[in-house]
Scaffold this active site. Sequence first.
Site, PDB file in Angstrom:
ATOM      1  N   GLU A   1       0.828  -1.208   0.000  1.00 14.42           N
ATOM      2  CA  GLU A   1       0.000   0.000   0.000  1.00 14.42           C
ATOM      3  C   GLU A   1       0.866   1.262   0.000  1.00 14.42           C
ATOM      4  O   GLU A   1       1.868   1.334   0.714  1.00 14.42           O
ATOM      5  CB  GLU A   1      -0.931   0.005   1.215  1.00 14.42           C
ATOM      6  CG  GLU A   1      -1.875  -1.193   1.284  1.00 14.42           C
ATOM      7  CD  GLU A   1      -2.915  -1.219   0.174  1.00 14.42           C
ATOM      8  OE1 GLU A   1      -3.097  -0.185  -0.503  1.00 14.42           O
ATOM      9  OE2 GLU A   1      -3.551  -2.279  -0.002  1.00 14.42           O
TER      10      GLU A   1
ATOM     11  N   CYS B   1      -6.829  -1.751   8.582  1.00 13.23           N
ATOM     12  CA  CYS B   1      -5.538  -1.824   7.889  1.00 13.23           C
ATOM     13  C   CYS B   1      -5.058  -0.425   7.492  1.00 13.23           C
ATOM     14  O   CYS B   1      -3.914  -0.046   7.759  1.00 13.23           O
ATOM     15  CB  CYS B   1      -5.656  -2.713   6.645  1.00 13.23           C
ATOM     16  SG  CYS B   1      -5.859  -4.464   7.034  1.00 13.23           S
TER      17      CYS B   1
ATOM     18  N   HIS C   1      -0.822  -5.771   2.459  1.00 13.54           N
ATOM     19  CA  HIS C   1      -1.962  -6.681   2.536  1.00 13.54           C
ATOM     20  C   HIS C   1      -1.522  -8.046   2.028  1.00 13.54           C
ATOM     21  O   HIS C   1      -0.836  -8.144   1.014  1.00 13.54           O
ATOM     22  CB  HIS C   1      -3.119  -6.172   1.669  1.00 13.54           C
ATOM     23  CG  HIS C   1      -4.082  -5.309   2.397  1.00 13.54           C
ATOM     24  ND1 HIS C   1      -4.339  -4.002   2.046  1.00 13.54           N
ATOM     25  CD2 HIS C   1      -4.876  -5.572   3.472  1.00 13.54           C
ATOM     26  CE1 HIS C   1      -5.245  -3.499   2.870  1.00 13.54           C
ATOM     27  NE2 HIS C   1      -5.580  -4.432   3.745  1.00 13.54           N
TER      28      HIS C   1
END
Length: 203
Positions: free
Chosen positions: A90, A153, A172
């Site tokens: 991410e 998250c 992730h």
Amino acid sequence: MSTDSKCRILVTGFGPFDKHVVNASWEAVKELQKLWAASKEFPGVELITEEIPVSYDYVSTCIPQLWKKYNPTIVLHVGVSHIATSLTIECHAHSSGYDRFDVDDKCPDENDIECNVLETSIDVKELCDIVNKNSEKSGCDACISHNAGRYLCEYIYYQSLTIEPTRVLFVHVPDFDKYSSAQTAKGLYDVLSCLVRNLKCSQ
């Protein structure tokens, strides 16, 4: 950094939530810890792992405390995604938009929060390329994402990015039907190896 020059990596995974009675992120982090302990590649680097409840209140309180306690050189947050088919790195996180209830049936109070986006300063493309180059050995591919999901998250990612964006990453991981915990751990090991070398924290 403090006068304590020991290099530490803090890796977090999440506890149970929703249908994830056993969270693939925490299972992978536990396997990663075993790999790290068995490896002699980075003898001067300590790996610390923490299981994080899927709770906004816990994260907002706990993350600053973990930074203060361990003074980590690198922080890697790991979470499971049911749509992930590879390690998904991410790029950024938002300060607001968290309207999905956590395990305590709560959402953050966003009345006084301005919408803000923070990006990691880590070169995610380089990192992704390195993981993919080693995918035949590790069994893990990687990709880049610009949408961390606006749940715990992304929330934990934002909390750490506010502290030190040059040393924070969120990945992730797929659920068990795609990668085994040991397989995911090998990919995460490659991620950390790259970060350790790039940040020169093993010297």
